[in-house]
Design an enzyme around this catalytic site. Sequence first.
Site, PDB file in Angstrom:
ATOM      1  N   GLU A 130       0.818  -1.210   0.000  1.00  0.00           N
ATOM      2  CA  GLU A 130       0.000   0.000   0.000  1.00  0.00           C
ATOM      3  C   GLU A 130       0.855   1.266   0.000  1.00  0.00           C
ATOM      4  O   GLU A 130       0.498   2.283  -0.579  1.00  0.00           O
ATOM      5  CB  GLU A 130      -0.917   0.001   1.233  1.00  0.00           C
ATOM      6  CG  GLU A 130      -2.154  -0.855   1.110  1.00  0.00           C
ATOM      7  CD  GLU A 130      -3.249  -0.150   0.337  1.00  0.00           C
ATOM      8  OE1 GLU A 130      -3.095  -0.034  -0.907  1.00  0.00           O
ATOM      9  OE2 GLU A 130      -4.219   0.276   0.952  1.00  0.00           O
ATOM     10  N   THR A 183      -4.616   8.285  -4.246  1.00  0.00           N
ATOM     11  CA  THR A 183      -4.533   8.368  -2.787  1.00  0.00           C
ATOM     12  C   THR A 183      -3.424   9.325  -2.359  1.00  0.00           C
ATOM     13  O   THR A 183      -3.595  10.098  -1.406  1.00  0.00           O
ATOM     14  CB  THR A 183      -4.275   6.969  -2.197  1.00  0.00           C
ATOM     15  OG1 THR A 183      -5.338   6.101  -2.583  1.00  0.00           O
ATOM     16  CG2 THR A 183      -4.190   7.026  -0.680  1.00  0.00           C
TER      17      THR A 183
END
Length: 316
Positions: A130, A183
């Site tokens: 991530e 993100t």
Amino acid sequence: MESSSIAIFSPATIANLSCGFDVLGLALEGIGDRMTVGLTPEPGVRISKITGADLPMEAEKNVAGVAALALLQATEFKGGVVLEIEKHILPGSGIGSSAASAAGAVWAINKLLGDPFSPERLVGFAALGEALASGAPHADNVAPALYGGITLIRSYDPLDIARIHCPPLLYATLLHPQIELKTSDSRSILKRTISLEKGIRQWGNVGGLVTGLFTEDYGLISRSLEDGIIEPLRSLLIPGFDDLREAALEAGALGFGISGSGPSVFALSRGKETALHTEQSLITCYSSLGIPFKTYTSAINKKGVRLWNAQTDILT
């Protein structure tokens, strides 16, 4: 692929749940990626095929590859793995696209190696993947993807994860505007400090939401789905956000917010009927903006990543 391989389904997820930035998340049913993962005698990680999205094939540049490499480095296994990734969650959608790839990879490798690692260790490996996508190793998407249901990250150092009770009537509705919001970009607009007053209110909402979920107090859940810190900034990047919120709440939803870093938005509802009614209200509201979008209504996925039969399309 090699005979020593398995196919898996890795679910989409909603992170933050309004008040729980980087610590709360839930897994969705029926929305997710498919992957086939096999062991090979050659060391390292090879990505042989990606469909559904234009993503890097080099393991070091792919979230699934980075997570897989992290796991392999923690084992005594001398071989490697090969990955096939079938993306059904668009990158930048706000419903855990990168998390599904990272979580799916480590879950499958762990299964093939005889389950040497706990779910908590797997979250740690997946969070490293991530970090490639977002710039920070957050776990609020990968934790529910691996654990299933609703999860709380109590601590990142050391990693401490708790599974939260999921009321059986809880449903999620999502609207995904077909625009990409990275993100890393969405995180870059956030303030680094907050006032004590805002912090106290947010801590109260997190505690109230967790309590409401365990006691199945839908009124408390509704009152706690409030974010006065992150949402006021990120909502500015999502066209029609305020109108969507009003439409969801008028339809009877418990609460409304941004899914992860956006641009997807979500509503939680008590019962499938209310969730479907909320979905129709969101469709009506957003249809006038001229922005393509998709909607979903989903129960909470209490299993997380699971085996998938590619021939019959059955999950086990």
